[in-house]
Every structure is written in structure tokens, then in C-alpha cells.
Design an enzyme around this catalytic site. Structure first.
Site, PDB file in Angstrom:
ATOM      1  N   LYS A 112       0.802  -1.065   0.010  1.00  0.00           N
ATOM      2  CA  LYS A 112      -0.021   0.002   0.068  1.00  0.00           C
ATOM      3  C   LYS A 112       1.023   1.184   0.075  1.00  0.00           C
ATOM      4  O   LYS A 112       1.944   1.248   0.978  1.00  0.00           O
ATOM      5  CB  LYS A 112      -0.832   0.053   1.352  1.00  0.00           C
ATOM      6  CG  LYS A 112      -2.053   1.119   1.138  1.00  0.00           C
ATOM      7  CD  LYS A 112      -3.055   0.770   2.645  1.00  0.00           C
ATOM      8  CE  LYS A 112      -3.971   2.014   2.674  1.00  0.00           C
ATOM      9  NZ  LYS A 112      -4.842   1.576   3.881  1.00  0.00           N
ATOM     10  N   ASP A 124      -1.367  10.424  -6.082  1.00  0.00           N
ATOM     11  CA  ASP A 124      -0.002  10.218  -6.241  1.00  0.00           C
ATOM     12  C   ASP A 124       0.444   8.849  -5.941  1.00  0.00           C
ATOM     13  O   ASP A 124       1.688   8.354  -6.201  1.00  0.00           O
ATOM     14  CB  ASP A 124       0.918  11.121  -5.346  1.00  0.00           C
ATOM     15  CG  ASP A 124       0.575  10.765  -3.849  1.00  0.00           C
ATOM     16  OD1 ASP A 124      -0.048  10.019  -3.458  1.00  0.00           O
ATOM     17  OD2 ASP A 124       1.350  11.624  -3.193  1.00  0.00           O
ATOM     18  N   GLY A 125      -0.494   7.821  -5.545  1.00  0.00           N
ATOM     19  CA  GLY A 125      -0.180   6.264  -5.516  1.00  0.00           C
ATOM     20  C   GLY A 125       0.460   6.457  -4.190  1.00  0.00           C
ATOM     21  O   GLY A 125       0.993   5.074  -3.954  1.00  0.00           O
ATOM     22  N   ARG A 175       0.398  -5.165   3.364  1.00  0.00           N
ATOM     23  CA  ARG A 175      -0.694  -5.705   3.915  1.00  0.00           C
ATOM     24  C   ARG A 175      -1.054  -6.983   3.526  1.00  0.00           C
ATOM     25  O   ARG A 175      -0.856  -7.435   2.418  1.00  0.00           O
ATOM     26  CB  ARG A 175      -2.071  -4.614   3.423  1.00  0.00           C
ATOM     27  CG  ARG A 175      -3.145  -5.105   3.881  1.00  0.00           C
ATOM     28  CD  ARG A 175      -4.166  -4.020   3.824  1.00  0.00           C
ATOM     29  NE  ARG A 175      -4.591  -3.676   2.616  1.00  0.00           N
ATOM     30  CZ  ARG A 175      -5.569  -2.694   2.455  1.00  0.00           C
ATOM     31  NH1 ARG A 175      -5.995  -1.860   3.135  1.00  0.00           N
ATOM     32  NH2 ARG A 175      -5.929  -2.386   1.190  1.00  0.00           N
ATOM     33  N   ARG A 182     -14.208  -7.088  -2.297  1.00  0.00           N
ATOM     34  CA  ARG A 182     -14.965  -6.371  -1.404  1.00  0.00           C
ATOM     35  C   ARG A 182     -16.279  -6.190  -2.166  1.00  0.00           C
ATOM     36  O   ARG A 182     -16.683  -6.611  -3.258  1.00  0.00           O
ATOM     37  CB  ARG A 182     -14.313  -4.917  -1.731  1.00  0.00           C
ATOM     38  CG  ARG A 182     -12.920  -4.739  -1.539  1.00  0.00           C
ATOM     39  CD  ARG A 182     -12.328  -3.629  -2.274  1.00  0.00           C
ATOM     40  NE  ARG A 182     -10.831  -3.594  -2.276  1.00  0.00           N
ATOM     41  CZ  ARG A 182     -10.198  -2.765  -1.373  1.00  0.00           C
ATOM     42  NH1 ARG A 182     -10.843  -1.825  -0.678  1.00  0.00           N
ATOM     43  NH2 ARG A 182      -8.861  -2.607  -1.223  1.00  0.00           N
ATOM     44  N   ASP A 251     -16.576  -0.122  -0.605  1.00  0.00           N
ATOM     45  CA  ASP A 251     -15.389  -0.648  -1.151  1.00  0.00           C
ATOM     46  C   ASP A 251     -14.521  -1.202  -0.008  1.00  0.00           C
ATOM     47  O   ASP A 251     -13.357  -1.625  -0.038  1.00  0.00           O
ATOM     48  CB  ASP A 251     -14.584   0.622  -1.969  1.00  0.00           C
ATOM     49  CG  ASP A 251     -14.370   1.721  -1.193  1.00  0.00           C
ATOM     50  OD1 ASP A 251     -15.493   2.475  -0.758  1.00  0.00           O
ATOM     51  OD2 ASP A 251     -13.378   2.256  -0.870  1.00  0.00           O
ATOM     52  N   ASN A 252     -14.763  -0.629   1.254  1.00  0.00           N
ATOM     53  CA  ASN A 252     -14.278  -0.760   2.462  1.00  0.00           C
ATOM     54  C   ASN A 252     -14.862  -2.036   3.406  1.00  0.00           C
ATOM     55  O   ASN A 252     -14.708  -2.259   4.348  1.00  0.00           O
ATOM     56  CB  ASN A 252     -14.039   0.297   3.355  1.00  0.00           C
ATOM     57  CG  ASN A 252     -13.150   1.371   2.837  1.00  0.00           C
ATOM     58  OD1 ASN A 252     -12.243   0.924   1.916  1.00  0.00           O
ATOM     59  ND2 ASN A 252     -13.128   2.496   3.228  1.00  0.00           N
TER      60      ASN A 252
HETATM   61  P1  AMP Z   1      -9.638   4.664   0.815  1.00  0.00           P
HETATM   62  O1  AMP Z   1     -10.215   5.938   1.677  1.00  0.00           O
HETATM   63  O2  AMP Z   1      -8.312   4.388   1.366  1.00  0.00           O
HETATM   64  O3  AMP Z   1     -10.639   3.491   1.011  1.00  0.00           O
HETATM   65  O4  AMP Z   1      -9.226   5.091  -0.509  1.00  0.00           O
HETATM   66  C1  AMP Z   1     -10.637   5.120  -1.492  1.00  0.00           C
HETATM   67  C2  AMP Z   1      -9.792   5.348  -3.045  1.00  0.00           C
HETATM   68  O5  AMP Z   1      -8.787   6.256  -3.090  1.00  0.00           O
HETATM   69  C3  AMP Z   1      -9.165   3.915  -3.220  1.00  0.00           C
HETATM   70  O6  AMP Z   1      -9.524   3.387  -4.439  1.00  0.00           O
HETATM   71  C4  AMP Z   1      -7.700   4.072  -2.962  1.00  0.00           C
HETATM   72  O7  AMP Z   1      -6.919   3.132  -3.650  1.00  0.00           O
HETATM   73  C5  AMP Z   1      -7.962   5.735  -3.443  1.00  0.00           C
HETATM   74  N1  AMP Z   1      -6.758   6.302  -3.196  1.00  0.00           N
HETATM   75  C6  AMP Z   1      -6.407   6.797  -1.571  1.00  0.00           C
HETATM   76  N2  AMP Z   1      -5.233   7.571  -1.539  1.00  0.00           N
HETATM   77  C7  AMP Z   1      -4.655   7.495  -2.732  1.00  0.00           C
HETATM   78  C8  AMP Z   1      -3.578   8.118  -3.240  1.00  0.00           C
HETATM   79  N3  AMP Z   1      -2.622   8.971  -2.512  1.00  0.00           N
HETATM   80  N4  AMP Z   1      -3.218   8.178  -4.668  1.00  0.00           N
HETATM   81  C9  AMP Z   1      -4.099   7.277  -5.223  1.00  0.00           C
HETATM   82  N5  AMP Z   1      -5.108   6.637  -5.077  1.00  0.00           N
HETATM   83  C10 AMP Z   1      -5.401   6.852  -3.727  1.00  0.00           C
HETATM   84 MG    MG Z   2     -10.604   1.692   0.813  1.00  0.00          MG
END
Ligand code: AMP
Ligand code: MG
Length: 486
Positions: A112, A124-125, A175, A182, A251-252
Site C-alpha cells: 500500500k 499520487d499513489g 498488507r 470487496r 469498497d471498505n
Molecule cells: P480509501 O479511503 O483508502 O478507501 O481510498 C479510497 C480510494 O482512493 C481507493 O480507491 C484508493 O486506492 C484511492 N486512493 C487513496 N489515496 C490515494 C493516493 N494517494 N493515490 C491514489 N489513489 C488513492
Molecule cells: Mg478503501
């Protein structure tokens, strides 16, 4: 395939139809340095902890090199975020492969924060060190509490900054999950309007998590019911320990029944069902007391994706799915009351139980009592002596509880044993988590993180050396908001 680190991958997901994921490799980072490593988990996975404890191991856990047998992919998924549908997908998580463990389990190994993927949208990934340490701490605490969860194998600092409101040190979390399927995965597949794709996903999910259902007459309906059962058990555990997920978007919600995605999650100190910490949850949608209702809502979204497979006649499909969804409340109430009975040391069932439980919760809410410590304080031959308990309402409740305990067909010490096993002495209190993360991120000091991890490792034991982790925050220490840190 075997590797010098013990990786033994068999990547079933990468063999599914290509629409369900994108092949993409982690983006190398400047200077990977291992920050945390979970030796016992490595052992359970069949990995060589010593080999991974090296600069080469850090490079591997940062995605700079790939273990033999890795087939890195980013999974596609959709999701309802705060009620609104969105196309998401792994924007900053890359699945390296599915590890076959010595015990015969299959576990996803995912990085992650490993760089951009085709699903990154504007992101930014990457991930910052604080939130990755937070996920490590809280997921491992959940595991120690006996609650199904994804786990954390390592945190590696990247040696690169990430830019949020300010520049922060970057990090990558490894992770480990039973899978990353999901509700949102099914929402994505349903959106493709291809029943064959959906059916493939159902079969894959059954094989991976519910093999006992693969002969069912109606596999989709059986899957819905069993996913619901695991979600019910999970949420009841969260309610037991005062856990608030914070972003319970579809998605969570993992179909394995594991807790997944530790963002602005937190544990409640003072009992109040409306408790919310997440800075982005303005309406209290994901408040402590809303988690059951939201889970039912999320499962309804799951049911919708399965309709074409439940029955060829839409009305019949809706009817069948609705029957399952409607069973949620009754099933939840039964499981919740059974859990609360255990927290109060009650054996058997007695007509007074529901009221007894509710009256204690109401008293706690009125007196702003600490959720964790109140239950733990009850484990004694005599009534608790702290000032907060010197109150007629509490004394009255305590007498009624004693009367109910005396109707147990078991000795008091069995009740206390039950209570000790269902009421943690120590939880990851927010102020302690923040204190540890601040020391790690601001001062490069991992001491408090290691001490906190140790304190959380046996949460049902009374230990004199960790008393400071059992204290609720002083008014000045209270953390009112938690952040996603994405
Ligand atoms: P989360 O709130 O962690 O469940 O993220 C929601 C979505 O946003 C998921 O598809 C994550 O992969 C994407 N995401 C969260 N942070 C980033 C990031 N810094 N760069 C790219 N995608 C992100
Ligand atoms: Mg998520």
C-alpha cells in the site's frame, strides 16, 4: 515457485478475466528503510524473517525488486462513498501475489503506497508514514483482540516525501489479507453488465472464502447470506470493543469478513453512540451506533449486484434477496445481546437481560463513563469504588446485576472469567496512538510505537507495567478528530 525469502505464490486473481484488474508494477523508491516488521506474522506466512531483515528485504518490501512468482496487479472496484457511487480501484495498492502458507492458507500480499496505478485518478499513489504506522498498530491490535482483520507485515520508509497539506515522510505498508474482494468488487463487475463475469466472481469468492457453499442450489443467495453472517459477527465485535471504522464505504467491506482499510478509525473512550472521529464524516453517517444500520445498507448494495444470478425473474430475485436483507436486524439483535451478556458475565438467557444492558449503557452515556474501563471495573466481588460509581442510579443497577448474576447456574468466578475474555483491559486509545505516531514521524523515535504495540499484544490481561495505556485521555489529551491521510 519458491524464493529465497520463502515466497510461494499462486496468483488466482491474476488468472481471472482481465477486466477485473490492471497489471502494473510498483514504482521504485529512493531509499527504502525498514521501520516495522512483524516477525511472527512472517513466520505464519512461511516467510524467512531473517532474509527479509536486510537491505535487500527492505527493497523488496518497498516494491523496488519483485519476489519470484509475483504478478503485480491493481484490482478494479467501484464503491459507494458516503452514499454516492464512484469508480475506484486500487489507486495506491499493488497486489504482489497470493501466498500459500505452510498451514494451507492463501493470503494476499499487497503493498500500500507503492506508486500510481491505472486507478489512481488524481492521487499520487503514495502514502505517508504516519497513516501507515497507524494501520499497522491498529490492525495488529484488532488481531490481538481476536477480531478478524487484515494484518500488517511491514512498514518501510521510502526516503521520499509525500505532499499532503505539508511535506511528510513517505512509507509503504505490506498488507496481508484473506483476500481483497470487496462489496465494491461486485459493484464493479455488476456495472460491466456481463452475467458471466459476475458468475466467475461468485465462484471465485466461494472457492476462496466459502467452499462449503459451492454445491448450493442458489450460490449467489447463499453467498449473500454467508457474507451477511460474517459481517454481523464482525460488527458485533466492533461494538464490543468500541471500534469505529470511520469510512464504512462499500469498497471498505471485505467479503472475507475481515476488517479492512484503517483510515480515520478510532476506539471510543467515553461511551456515546453518536461518537465520530473522522474529519470527513460531517453527518455522523459512520458513527459508532450507526455501524449496524450502515452495514445492512452496504449489504443491500451487495445484494443488488447479485440479483441477475439469484433468479432469472427480477421480481423473484428481489423478493429472495429482500428476505435475506430483512433478516439482518433480528440476527444482529440476537448476536449483540449475546455479546453484551458475555461482557456482563451472564450465562443463559433471562427476560431482564436486554433492559439490564441498556440501562448500563444509558447510565454510561449520561455520566460520560469510559466504555472500556467501566466493564473492566465491574469484574470484582464488590462494587467499584471510584467516584463516578457513587451514584444512586449506578448502585441500583449494580444490585439488579448482582441479582441476575445470582441466577446464573455457574459460580461467580466463571462470570468473571467470561468478562475478562470479552472486555479488553487495553485498547489503542487515540491519544496514545497519536503520541506514538508523533514521536515516530516528528522525532524519528519508534520507542513509543514499540511500547504501544507491546501493550496491545495481550489486551485481555491485567498488566501493571502498562497502566498508563489504560487511562482515558485527560481533557487536554483528548483527540477529537482523526484523518484519512490519503
Ligand atoms: P480509501 O479511503 O483508502 O478507501 O481510498 C479510497 C480510494 O482512493 C481507493 O480507491 C484508493 O486506492 C484511492 N486512493 C487513496 N489515496 C490515494 C493516493 N494517494 N493515490 C491514489 N489513489 C488513492
Ligand atoms: Mg478503501
Amino acid at each position: 515457485m519458491n524464493s529465497p525469502y520463502g515466497f510461494h505464490f499462486d496468483n488466482g486473481y491474476a488468472r481471472l478475466p482481465e477486466r477485473l484488474f490492471a497489471r502494473c508494477e510498483p514504482t521504485p523508491v529512493a531509499a527504502p528503510v525498514r521501520v516495522l516488521f512483524n516477525g511472527p506474522l512472517a513466520g505464519q506466512l512461511g516467510l524467512d524473517a531473517c532474509a527479509l531483515d536486510s537491505p535487500d528485504g527492505a527493497a523488496l518490501l518497498a516494491g523496488n525488486t519483485l519476489a519470484e512468482g509475483s504478478e503485480p496487479i491493481a484490482q478494479a472496484y467501484a464503491g459507494h462513498q458516503f452514499g454516492y457511487p464512484n469508480m475506484l480501484g486500487d489507486g495506491r495498492a499493488i497486489l504482489l501475489g497470493e501466498q500459500l502458507t505452510p498451514d494451507g492458507w492463501r493470503r494476499d500480499i499487497q503493498l500500500k503506497g507503492a506508486g500510481r496505478t491505472p486507478f489512481s485518478r488524481g492521487g499520487d499513489g503514495r502514502a505517508a508514514l504516519g497513516p501507515m504506522l497507524r494501520e499497522y498498530l491498529i490492525s495488529e491490535a484488532m488481531h490481538a483482540l481476536g477480531i478478524a482483520t487484515t494484518r500488517s507485515l511491514a512498514v518501510v520508509a521510502t526516503g521520499e516525501p509525500v505532499y499532503r497539506e505539508t511535506a511528510l515522510p513517505g512509507a509503504i505498508l505490506t498488507r496481508v489479507a484473506a483476500s481483497h474482494l470487496r462489496v465494491g468488487t461486485f459493484q464493479f463487475a455488476a456495472g460491466q453488465r456481463d452475467p458471466a463475469l459476475l458468475e466467475t466472481l461468485v465462484d471465485y469468492t466461494l472457492e476462496r472464502h466459502y467452499p462449503e457453499l459451492s454445491d448450493s442450489d442458489n450460490k449467489a443467495l447463499a453467498l449473500l447470506d454467508s457474507v451477511m453472517e460474517r459481517q454481523l459477527d464482525l460488527i458485533v465485535h466492533w461494538m464490543r470493543v468500541g471500534f469505529i471504522h470511520g469510512v464504512l464505504n462499500t469498497d471498505n467491506v471485505a467479503l472475507s469478513g475481515e476488517t479492512i482499510d484503517y483510515g480515520p478509525c478510532a476506539f471510543m473512550d467515553q461511551y456515546h453512540p453518536d461518537t465520530v472521529f473522522s474529519s470527513i464524516d460531517h453527518q455522523g453517517r459512520y458513527a459508532y451506533g450507526n455501524q449496524p444500520a450502515i452495514t445492512q445498507w452496504n449489504l443491500t448494495r451487495f445484494a443488488e449486484t447479485l440479483l441477475p444470478l439469484i433468479d432469472t425473474d427480477t421480481d423473484t430475485a428481489v423478493q429472495k434477496a429482500t428476505n435475506v436483507i430483512k433478516s439482518f436486524s433480528g440476527r444482529y439483535d440476537d448476536k449483540w445481546l449475546a455479546m453484551m451478556r458475555a461482557k456482563l458475565g451472564l450465562f443463559g438467557e433471562d427476560p431482564v437481560d436486554a433492559t439490564l444492558v441498556q440501562d448500563l449503557l444509558d447510565w454510561m452515556q449520561r455520566r460520560q463513563a469510559d466504555y472500556t474501563n467501566t466493564f473492566r471495573d465491574l469484574i470484582d466481588e464488590t462494587a467499584p469504588v471510584d467516584e463516578i460509581y457513587q451514584d444512586d442510579a449506578f448502585e441500583n443497577w449494580h444490585q439488579r446485576w448482582q441479582a441476575r448474576l445470582s441466577r446464573n447456574a455457574k459460580p461467580l468466578k466463571s462470570s468473571f472469567c467470561l468478562m475478562r475474555n470479552h472486555n479488553p483491559a487495553v485498547i489503542p486509545r487515540n491519544h496514545k496512538v497519536e503520541e506514538a505516531l508523533n514521536a515516530a514521524v516528528r522525532d524519528d523515535d519508534l520507542g513509543p510505537t514499540h511500547r504501544l504495540l507491546d501493550a496491545l499484544s495481550h489486551p485481555y490481561q491485567d498488566r501493571d507495567d502498562i497502566n498508563d495505556y489504560r487511562q482515558p485521555p485527560k481533557p487536554t489529551e483528548r483527540v477529537l478528530q482523526t484523518f484519512c491521510g490519503t
